[in-house]
Write a protein that holds these residues in place. Structure first.
Motif, short mmCIF file in Angstrom:
data_model
loop_
_atom_site.label_atom_id
_atom_site.label_comp_id
_atom_site.label_asym_id
_atom_site.label_seq_id
_atom_site.Cartn_x
_atom_site.Cartn_y
_atom_site.Cartn_z
N GLY A 124 84.68 15.81 -10.03
CA GLY A 124 83.37 16.84 -10.94
C GLY A 124 83.09 17.76 -9.47
N GLU A 134 69.45 12.97 -9.80
CA GLU A 134 70.84 13.70 -9.70
C GLU A 134 70.76 14.11 -7.98
OE1 GLU A 134 73.76 14.80 -10.07
OE2 GLU A 134 73.36 15.91 -11.85
N ALA A 135 72.00 13.59 -7.21
CA ALA A 135 71.80 13.51 -6.02
C ALA A 135 71.36 15.25 -5.63
CB ALA A 135 73.51 13.37 -5.12
N SER A 136 72.29 16.40 -6.34
CA SER A 136 71.68 17.48 -5.81
C SER A 136 72.35 18.31 -7.24
CB SER A 136 72.88 17.82 -4.14
OG SER A 136 73.03 19.60 -4.33
N GLY A 137 73.02 18.45 -7.51
CA GLY A 137 74.30 18.69 -7.87
C GLY A 137 74.16 20.39 -7.21
N THR A 138 75.81 21.34 -8.22
CA THR A 138 75.71 22.08 -7.19
C THR A 138 76.11 23.87 -8.26
OG1 THR A 138 78.26 21.20 -7.45
CG2 THR A 138 76.69 21.41 -5.35
N LEU A 176 81.49 16.12 -6.24
CA LEU A 176 81.66 15.53 -5.33
C LEU A 176 83.36 16.56 -4.78
CD1 LEU A 176 82.10 12.10 -4.31
CD2 LEU A 176 83.84 12.99 -4.30
N ASP A 179 83.40 9.10 -13.11
CA ASP A 179 82.30 9.59 -12.25
C ASP A 179 81.11 8.56 -12.24
OD1 ASP A 179 82.38 12.65 -10.36
OD2 ASP A 179 80.88 12.19 -11.93
N SER A 180 81.07 8.07 -10.47
CA SER A 180 79.85 8.20 -10.58
C SER A 180 80.27 6.14 -11.24
CB SER A 180 78.56 8.64 -11.03
OG SER A 180 78.68 9.69 -10.64
N ASP A 189 81.27 10.58 0.20
CA ASP A 189 81.02 8.84 -0.22
C ASP A 189 81.97 7.66 0.33
OD1 ASP A 189 79.51 9.49 -2.48
OD2 ASP A 189 80.54 7.55 -2.96
N LEU A 195 82.93 20.37 -4.06
CA LEU A 195 82.13 20.51 -2.41
C LEU A 195 83.31 20.21 -1.37
CD1 LEU A 195 79.69 20.06 -1.49
CD2 LEU A 195 79.51 17.92 -0.86
N THR A 242 74.88 10.10 -4.04
CA THR A 242 74.57 9.01 -5.50
C THR A 242 72.64 8.36 -5.43
OG1 THR A 242 74.66 8.11 -7.59
CG2 THR A 242 75.78 7.43 -5.51
N VAL A 264 72.69 14.71 0.10
CA VAL A 264 73.04 16.02 -0.41
C VAL A 264 71.95 17.26 -0.79
CG1 VAL A 264 75.36 15.08 -0.47
CG2 VAL A 264 73.78 15.43 -2.52
N1 CJB Z 1 78.78 13.05 -7.55
O1 CJB Z 1 80.31 14.15 -8.64
C1 CJB Z 1 80.09 13.09 -7.97
N2 CJB Z 1 80.97 11.61 -8.00
C2 CJB Z 1 80.21 10.95 -7.64
O2 CJB Z 1 81.08 9.71 -7.87
C3 CJB Z 1 79.11 10.97 -7.01
C4 CJB Z 1 78.29 12.31 -6.88
C5 CJB Z 1 78.27 14.07 -7.27
O3 CJB Z 1 77.94 14.77 -5.82
C6 CJB Z 1 77.82 16.14 -5.59
C7 CJB Z 1 78.31 16.63 -4.64
O4 CJB Z 1 77.48 16.15 -3.44
C8 CJB Z 1 76.46 16.56 -6.31
O5 CJB Z 1 76.29 17.43 -6.23
C9 CJB Z 1 75.82 15.79 -8.19
O6 CJB Z 1 74.50 15.87 -7.30
C10 CJB Z 1 76.79 14.47 -7.26
O7 CJB Z 1 76.58 13.44 -8.70
#
Ligand code: CJB
Length: 812
Positions: free
Chosen positions: A126, A652-656, A128, A279-280, A327, A131, A366, A443
């Motif tokens: 997803g 939500e750390a950031s969201g893109t 991460l 994921d997470s 990460d 990005l 995260t 982020v």
């Molecule tokens: N994120 O996609 C993931 N996987 C993870 O294991 C931890 C975080 C996401 O990363 C994105 C890029 O920084 C963030 O925009 C998003 O909030 C975060 O959930």
């Protein structure tokens, strides 16, 4: 002799005839076929190779320029890259789109047909992973010498099929037909050890010999990563696990024991077999830890090899190398670099530690405690015995430092230790990542602040200067120029040229056009045309999209409660003046995440119910296309009116996705979470629909004994929606979702329900005034310039990596 001629580098700036010749030669000599008998796949492969070769020429010049300047290189270590389809991107970046269209037409094919054969490598889950793909794009665009390292999973993120039964998962054999974008580099293969034991070295207290019990080969291949509007072509290098020849047991094979003969080889090659679809929420398993070490070990040896090509000794290693950990997944790189330096290259521990700390930087993605990776000490001990010893030593010296700063504070030592003691001894990867790096970043602004105030507060107290924020960004090429050609053309016309594609802040020039009625009409017509292309629902309805991984914290369940409430309102009063809506959900849930899969199934059930209801279906439609991936995102995003960013604040750390949607003129409904806050600050409060608790209120609600039933009892519509679920009309799955919300409601869905519904009413009010809505839409695009990943990379380059661009000279 001119070496360039000697190796026959082909000239760029081709004529249509030359391009055609290259294509034909690839068709004849690489595909072994003819014009008359070429299939669409033959044409696709030959075209891909032609475009790739074109970029390869730039790659050769890039390598020459970068090696000559011996700069500080950026190495991006990431377990995931969600690259998206390559053909269209590479046509754009190589400027060969028109030539290609003409050349394939002569073969009897349309470019679009061939693009359908271009499979996206789904090597990520997803945000991460995506990005990582945006950052390597922007690194090349910014002329920064960089290599992205990753794993070449045989099977990428699973293919999702949605039915009324919910999500089914199928394997994604993305390279089944081969991958024309890739160059194998078997000569650079590396040997990676696992298991075994360590032996002391007489006379040394810090050095040891590790005798692995298993050795697996890592074979690299690379894909080209061109920069936009520049000559630079960087690479990502992906590792595949290969069994060594010795692992095939010929004697067993001869004895007819076929399965046993290959079992060791199969075990070795399983390391890069599948991307973990987590994921997470992490299901820690030995194979996953093996993958992490595999990536790290291969990549570090490659980085050291590259350094030693041009440098001697170790004094300058950190001046020439910065390794960004995407990460915690590649964090074993910290003890691995120590092991290489101390055990293999005989560098003193103190110097090795100084080099290591100056080389690494860590990005945290995260705030969810369960997503902070930890590994059982006993697993580490078995799989990576030497690394565990090194981690113990790092930890001992680190805790001494803490003790010196905070004498007698035993609780602090326990909290900060790299080793967690209770209830089970585990290695805390995030602590290791903070201790072993020079910089740590979140982020988005709120995320970085909450990291300092909560999960990493003790570390921020010890090393305040180490903590930074670098707000995420997205590639404007992929997410508007390629995804939304109609809007891109209108923007170019409005701004007078297309320089905004490489300099996104220029979009601000659209602001003055937001008040131009004819421009607004054209803007609106484009949105409508994109909706017609998407064919998800009535193009005149409000297209309301929630596209992202399924996770309870993201709160797809809140959106669903909104849908159920709309359904009930329309049924009660069918003659009212309803705003027609198409609600589009897309996204995958981790296969073992049952609560998220329940929500998917519930959406599918409710979608079918609404579809079958003649009273409601003229106004409300719920669609759930299967298999959300980058390619599908590129179709949905240009067609969206409303962007749902409704996570519980502070989660939500950031969201893109929020950035991509705003960039394409979708208006956000969202909480004060992640990058939503920065989007709102830029597009303006009037052009953003805000609702819900903020992060501090949310944290306080839980401390004060949050009771979801309290909200259920006081809100009639909420009660009606929940009772429908509990009644079982949507099956057992509806009951389970309702039970979880009424019982505990980890993410305060019910607390935010009323505020969300009221905000949706504001959305409808604005929607009824097309001029106003379109103005909001234009202003969202106009003020999204900050969210370019080119800006993100410039931030990392200036504040974290301290690297400068190395421009590549143009072809003479
Ligand atoms: N994120 O996609 C993931 N996987 C993870 O294991 C931890 C975080 C996401 O990363 C994105 C890029 O920084 C963030 O925009 C998003 O909030 C975060 O959930």
């Amino acid at each position: 002799m001119d070496l360039r001629q000697g190796i026959g580098l082909r000239k760029l700036g081709k004529t249509a005839d030359e391009f055609q010749q290259d294509l034909l030669s690839n068709l004849y000599y690489r595909r072994g076929t003819t014009v008359e008998s070429a299939s669409a796949r033959d044409a696709y492969e030959a075209l891909a190779q032609t475009v790739r070769d074109h970029l390869a020429e730039r790659r050769a010049r890039t390598a020459a320029a970068q090696f000559a300047s011996n700069p500080r290189w950026v190495y991006y270590l990431s377990a995931e890259y969600l690259l998206g389809a390559q053909l269209e991107q590479n046509l754009l970046y190589s400027g060969t789109g028109d030539l290609a269209a003409e050349a394939v037409k002569a073969l009897g094919f349309g470019l679009e047909d061939l693009e359908d054969l271009d499979v996206e490598p789904g090597l990520g889950n997803g945000g991460l992973g995506r990005l990582a793909a945006c950052l390597v794009d922007s690194l090349a665009t910014r002329d920064i010498p960089a290599v992205g390292y990753g794993i070449r999973y045989d099977l990428g993120i699973f293919r999702q099929v949605i039915t009324e039964e919910g999500q089914a998962e199928l394997p994604d054999d993305w390279a089944f037909h081969g991958n024309p974008w890739e160059f194998p580099a078997p000569d650079d293969r590396q040997a990676v050890g696992f298991y075994g034991h360590t032996e002391p070295i007489p006379g040394s207290t810090t050095r040891k010999v590790w005798v692995p019990g298993e050795v697996v080969l890592g074979e690299p291949s690379h894909m080209l990563v061109p920069g936009f509007g520049t000559e630079t072509v960087n690479i990502i290098r992906l590792w595949s696990a290969k069994a060594s020849e010795a692992s095939f047991d010929l004697s067993r094979f001869s004895a007819g024991q076929y399965a046993e003969a290959v079992q060791e080889a199969v075990r070795a090659e399983n390391i890069s077999k599948v991307l973990y679809p987590d994921d997470s929420t992490e299901l820690g398993r030995e194979l996953r830890l093996k993958q992490q070490y595999f990536l790290v070990s291969c990549s570090l040896r490659d980085i050291v090899r590259r350094f030693r090509l041009r440098n001697e000794g170790w004094d300058t290693f950190a001046d020439k190398t910065v390794i960004q950990l995407n990460d915690t997944h590649p964090t074993i790189a910290i003890p691995e670099l120590m092991r290489l330096l101390v055990d293999e290259y005989e560098v003193e521990w103190e110097q090795a530690w100084e080099i290591t700390r100056r080389t690494f930087a860590y990005t945290c993605h995260t705030l969810l405690p369960e997503a902070l990776e930890t590994w059982p000490v006993r697993m580490f001990e078995k799989l990576l015995p030497r690394h565990l010893e090194i981690i113990y030593l790092i930890n001992m010296l680190f805790l001494r430092e803490v003790e010196a700063r905070f004498p007698g504070d035993h609780d602090r030592l326990r909290r900060m230790s790299i080793i967690q003691e209770d209830p089970e001894r585990r290695v805390r990867m995030a602590h290791l990542a903070v201790v072993g790096t020079e910089a740590v970043n979140g982020v988005a602004e709120l995320h970085s602040k909450l990291l300092r105030e909560t999960v990493l507060d003790d570390f921020a107290a010890l090393w305040p200067a180490k903590f930074q924020n670098v707000t995420n960004g997205v590639s404007p090429r992929r997410f508007i120029k390629i995804a939304n050609p109609r809007l891109s053309d209108l923007i170019t016309e409005g701004l007078g040229d297309d320089s905004w594609v490489g300099d996104l802040e220029r979009l601000a020039g659209l602001e003055r056009l937001a008040d131009d009625a004819s421009f607004r009409e054209r803007w609106q017509a484009i949105k409508r045309a994109n909706k017609v292309d998407l064919a998800a629902g009535d193009p005149d309805s409000l297209t309301d999209v929630m596209i992202k991984r399924f996770h309870e914290y993201k709160r797809q369940q809140l959106k669903l409660l909104h849908v159920i409430t709309l359904y009930q309102r329309i049924r009660q009063n069918p003659a009212a003046d309803w705003v027609p809506r198409t609600v589009l959900f897309a996204g995958k849930a981790a296969p073992a995440y049952h609560a998220a899969k329940d929500i998917i199934r519930l959406i599918a059930t409710i979608a079918a119910r609404i579809e079958a209801d003649p009273v409601v279906s003229p106004y409300l439609k719920v669609v759930f296309p299967s298999n959300y991936n980058v390619t599908l995102a590129e179709r949905i995003i240009p067609a969206a009116d409303l962007s749902e960013q409704i996570s519980l604040a502070g989660k939500e750390a950031s969201g893109t996705g929020n950035m991509k949607l705003a960039l394409n003129g979708a208006v956000t409904i969202g909480t004060l979470d992640g990058a939503n806050i920065e989007i709102r600050a830029r597009v303006g409060e009037d052009n953003f629909f805000l609702f819900g608790l903020d992060a501090y209120e949310a944290a306080r609600a839980r401390i004060n004994g949050y009771q979801p039933r309290h909200f259920y009892e006081r809100d009639e519509e909420l009660r009606a929606a929940m009772d429908t679920l509990t009644s079982g009309v949507f099956g057992e799955v509806g009951r389970r979702v309702a039970d979880s919300l009424l019982g505990w409601d980890e993410y305060l869905t019910l607390a935010d329900f009323r505020s969300y519904l009221e905000c949706q009413e504001q959305v409808e009010k604005s929607w009824r005034d097309p001029a106003r809505w379109t103005r909001m839409s234009i202003l969202n695009t106009a003020h999204s310039g900050f969210f370019s990943s080119d800006r993100t990379v410039a931030d990392y380059a200036a504040r974290i990596w301290r690297v400068a661009p190395v421009p590549v000279p143009r072809e003479d």
